[in-house]
Design a protein around this motif. Structure first.
Motif, PDB file in Angstrom:
ATOM      1  N   LEU A   1      70.555  24.445  -4.513  1.00 30.11           N
ATOM      2  CA  LEU A   1      71.147  23.882  -3.294  1.00 30.11           C
ATOM      3  C   LEU A   1      72.591  24.329  -3.124  1.00 30.11           C
ATOM      4  N   LEU A   2      73.340  24.363  -4.209  1.00 32.15           N
ATOM      5  CA  LEU A   2      74.762  24.725  -4.113  1.00 32.15           C
ATOM      6  C   LEU A   2      74.968  26.178  -3.703  1.00 32.15           C
ATOM      7  N   VAL A   3      74.136  27.074  -4.232  1.00 29.36           N
ATOM      8  CA  VAL A   3      74.357  28.490  -3.930  1.00 29.36           C
ATOM      9  C   VAL A   3      73.860  28.868  -2.535  1.00 29.36           C
ATOM     10  N   GLN A   4      73.134  27.989  -1.879  1.00 29.06           N
ATOM     11  CA  GLN A   4      72.657  28.305  -0.532  1.00 29.06           C
ATOM     12  C   GLN A   4      73.763  28.187   0.505  1.00 29.06           C
ATOM     13  N   SER A   5      74.764  27.390   0.196  1.00 29.77           N
ATOM     14  CA  SER A   5      75.842  27.188   1.162  1.00 29.77           C
ATOM     15  C   SER A   5      77.146  26.955   0.422  1.00 29.77           C
ATOM     16  N   ARG A   6      78.170  27.678   0.834  1.00 31.00           N
ATOM     17  CA  ARG A   6      79.492  27.507   0.239  1.00 31.00           C
ATOM     18  C   ARG A   6      80.040  26.122   0.535  1.00 31.00           C
ATOM     19  N   TRP A   7      79.728  25.580   1.715  1.00 32.67           N
ATOM     20  CA  TRP A   7      80.240  24.261   2.084  1.00 32.67           C
ATOM     21  C   TRP A   7      79.581  23.172   1.253  1.00 32.67           C
ATOM     22  N   ILE A   8      78.300  23.319   0.966  1.00 33.76           N
ATOM     23  CA  ILE A   8      77.623  22.337   0.117  1.00 33.76           C
ATOM     24  C   ILE A   8      78.200  22.360  -1.292  1.00 33.76           C
ATOM     25  N   GLU A   9      78.492  23.560  -1.787  1.00 32.61           N
ATOM     26  CA  GLU A   9      79.089  23.660  -3.118  1.00 32.61           C
ATOM     27  C   GLU A   9      80.453  22.982  -3.172  1.00 32.61           C
ATOM     28  N   LEU A  10      81.269  23.219  -2.174  1.00 32.57           N
ATOM     29  CA  LEU A  10      82.588  22.589  -2.147  1.00 32.57           C
ATOM     30  C   LEU A  10      82.489  21.080  -2.042  1.00 32.57           C
ATOM     31  N   ALA A  11      81.434  20.569  -1.404  1.00 34.48           N
ATOM     32  CA  ALA A  11      81.296  19.136  -1.201  1.00 34.48           C
ATOM     33  C   ALA A  11      80.741  18.416  -2.433  1.00 34.48           C
ATOM     34  N   LEU A  12      79.793  19.050  -3.164  1.00 35.11           N
ATOM     35  CA  LEU A  12      79.075  18.345  -4.221  1.00 35.11           C
ATOM     36  C   LEU A  12      79.519  18.697  -5.632  1.00 35.11           C
ATOM     37  N   PHE A  13      79.957  19.944  -5.864  1.00 35.50           N
ATOM     38  CA  PHE A  13      80.276  20.353  -7.229  1.00 35.50           C
ATOM     39  C   PHE A  13      81.394  19.518  -7.866  1.00 35.50           C
ATOM     40  N   PRO A  14      82.426  19.078  -7.125  1.00 33.95           N
ATOM     41  CA  PRO A  14      83.450  18.239  -7.769  1.00 33.95           C
ATOM     42  C   PRO A  14      82.896  16.952  -8.348  1.00 33.95           C
ATOM     43  N   PHE A  15      81.879  16.359  -7.719  1.00 34.13           N
ATOM     44  CA  PHE A  15      81.291  15.137  -8.261  1.00 34.13           C
ATOM     45  C   PHE A  15      80.594  15.396  -9.585  1.00 34.13           C
ATOM     46  N   ALA A  16      79.935  16.546  -9.706  1.00 33.27           N
ATOM     47  CA  ALA A  16      79.301  16.902 -10.978  1.00 33.27           C
ATOM     48  C   ALA A  16      80.335  17.086 -12.074  1.00 33.27           C
ATOM     49  N   VAL A  17      81.463  17.694 -11.730  1.00 35.04           N
ATOM     50  CA  VAL A  17      82.529  17.881 -12.723  1.00 35.04           C
ATOM     51  C   VAL A  17      83.106  16.535 -13.150  1.00 35.04           C
ATOM     52  N   ILE A  18      83.292  15.623 -12.195  1.00 30.99           N
ATOM     53  CA  ILE A  18      83.831  14.303 -12.515  1.00 30.99           C
ATOM     54  C   ILE A  18      82.916  13.560 -13.473  1.00 30.99           C
ATOM     55  N   LEU A  19      81.608  13.609 -13.227  1.00 33.25           N
ATOM     56  CA  LEU A  19      80.648  12.951 -14.120  1.00 33.25           C
ATOM     57  C   LEU A  19      80.668  13.566 -15.508  1.00 33.25           C
ATOM     58  N   GLN A  20      80.902  14.869 -15.579  1.00 38.92           N
ATOM     59  CA  GLN A  20      80.891  15.545 -16.860  1.00 38.92           C
ATOM     60  C   GLN A  20      82.118  15.203 -17.701  1.00 38.92           C
ATOM     61  N   VAL A  21      83.273  15.150 -17.085  1.00 37.51           N
ATOM     62  CA  VAL A  21      84.515  14.950 -17.843  1.00 37.51           C
ATOM     63  C   VAL A  21      84.800  13.485 -18.117  1.00 37.51           C
ATOM     64  N   THR A  22      84.096  12.570 -17.467  1.00 35.03           N
ATOM     65  CA  THR A  22      84.300  11.146 -17.721  1.00 35.03           C
ATOM     66  C   THR A  22      83.627  10.766 -19.038  1.00 35.03           C
ATOM     67  N   PRO A  23      84.334  10.123 -19.973  1.00 38.68           N
ATOM     68  CA  PRO A  23      83.723   9.777 -21.268  1.00 38.68           C
ATOM     69  C   PRO A  23      82.532   8.844 -21.108  1.00 38.68           C
ATOM     70  N   ILE A  24      81.546   9.049 -21.959  1.00 43.75           N
ATOM     71  CA  ILE A  24      80.341   8.219 -21.906  1.00 43.75           C
ATOM     72  C   ILE A  24      80.675   6.759 -22.182  1.00 43.75           C
ATOM     73  N   ILE A  25      81.577   6.521 -23.118  1.00 46.13           N
ATOM     74  CA  ILE A  25      81.916   5.151 -23.487  1.00 46.13           C
ATOM     75  C   ILE A  25      82.469   4.395 -22.287  1.00 46.13           C
ATOM     76  N   ALA A  26      83.132   5.090 -21.388  1.00 47.63           N
ATOM     77  CA  ALA A  26      83.681   4.429 -20.196  1.00 47.63           C
ATOM     78  C   ALA A  26      82.602   4.127 -19.161  1.00 47.63           C
ATOM     79  N   ILE A  27      81.520   4.932 -19.152  1.00 45.82           N
ATOM     80  CA  ILE A  27      80.460   4.731 -18.167  1.00 45.82           C
ATOM     81  C   ILE A  27      79.486   3.647 -18.606  1.00 45.82           C
ATOM     82  N   ALA A  28      79.231   3.537 -19.900  1.00 44.62           N
ATOM     83  CA  ALA A  28      78.202   2.634 -20.405  1.00 44.62           C
ATOM     84  C   ALA A  28      78.408   1.179 -19.994  1.00 44.62           C
ATOM     85  N   PRO A  29      79.618   0.584 -20.111  1.00 41.70           N
ATOM     86  CA  PRO A  29      79.762  -0.819 -19.702  1.00 41.70           C
ATOM     87  C   PRO A  29      79.427  -1.054 -18.229  1.00 41.70           C
TER      88      PRO A  29
END
Length: 294
Positions: free
Chosen positions: A114-142
């Motif tokens: 989905l991201l590679v089909q449109s540059r605008w979709i990538e700009l809109a959604l990829f930052p959320f994936a990065v945020i989920l990745q860099v957020t520590p698991i211990i902070a998400i679990a509670p």
């Protein structure tokens, strides 16, 4: 008269009918000698055996108590005697790990496409994936424990989030790494966007996908264990993480080591399985899996 440039047949002898054709060019794959195959197994096993002997001698010579550092024999006895307790916990951890990995494969590949089909979709959604990745698991679990009533679902969500990003990032890199000359060729012949995706981009991204699979396999297991630590699960439906904590609280160190060995063996098995899958997909054509002739 026999042409000396004929290709060898199945028996290794040249044939006359194929002389002068494309099939006359034989591709010889470098073979691994039997000695090298044996050494690949013998050396790691020998080093592991030496490490176990050193461990046993260190415990025996220094007379270290079992509640501080058990001997290999103590761990083996605990693994045998506590198997009815540890095996169900291992199955719970495996179920969470492989379910999360399967969902991450589907979600990561689908979102990458989905991201590679449109540059605008990538700009809109990829930052959320990065945020989920860099957020520590211990902070998400509670937070997940508050919003999700089922603890097993919480563990699955956390393991999925950890395994999801390697698949996504590697697939996006693979789909974008197609030769521009081939893209221009597809455009020249009027290929549609989906034809280009299916016949060019997806095959070209297979090595990147395999690399992401190897990474996500180990991370899914680690995330399943860490998530159980954070969630504080207990009872019959708990995984090996709970058995680790239980053994620590009861100072049953041999059982703790046995659980650790089971987790380590599981991680090695997952890495071996994902590496084998990658080898199956790449060993006939990709440079990363081909052996050099020289």
């Amino acid at each position: 008269m026999t042409d000396s440039s004929a290709v060898p047949n199945a028996a290794g002898q040249p044939t006359d009918t194929e002389a002068g054709t494309d099939s006359a060019v034989a591709i010889l794959r470098p073979r691994t000698s039997n000695t090298e195959k044996v050494m690949r197994i013998l050396i790691p096993v020998s080093m592991l055996a030496i490490a176990i002997v050193i461990w046993h001698l260190a415990v025996t010579i220094n007379d270290i108590p079992r509640y501080i550092l058990p001997s290999p024999a103590d761990v083996a006895n605990s693994l045998w005697n506590d198997w009815p307790t540890l095996a169900p916990a291992l199955l719970v951890t495996l179920r969470i790990t492989f379910t999360a990995l399967f969902l991450a494969l589907i979600g990561g590949v689908a979102m990458a496409i989905l991201l590679v089909q449109s540059r605008w979709i990538e700009l809109a959604l990829f930052p959320f994936a990065v945020i989920l990745q860099v957020t520590p698991i211990i902070a998400i679990a509670p937070l997940l424990l508050i919003y999700v009533s089922d603890t097993q679902s919480v563990l699955l969500i956390i393991a999925f989030l950890v395994a999801f990003f390697p698949i996504l990032s590697n697939m996006v890199a693979g789909l974008k790494s197609v030769d521009h000359n081939l893209l221009n060729l597809y455009d020249l012949y009027g290929a549609s966007r989906w034809q280009t995706l299916i016949y060019l981009k997806l095959p070209s991204s297979i090595p990147y996908f395999m690399a992401g699979l190897r990474i996500a396999g180990g991370l899914a297991l680690i995330a399943a264990v860490v998530a159980e630590f954070a969630a504080g699960t207990a009872g019959q439906g708990s995984g090996l993480a709970f058995r680790l904590l239980e053994s620590q609280y009861r100072l049953n160190i041999p059982r703790l080591f046995a659980a650790l060995i089971m987790l380590t063996g599981t991680g090695v098995a997952i890495f071996g399985l994902t590496s084998f899958i990658a080898w199956l997909g790449l060993h006939r054509w990709h440079e990363s899996a081909l052996k050099r002739e020289n």
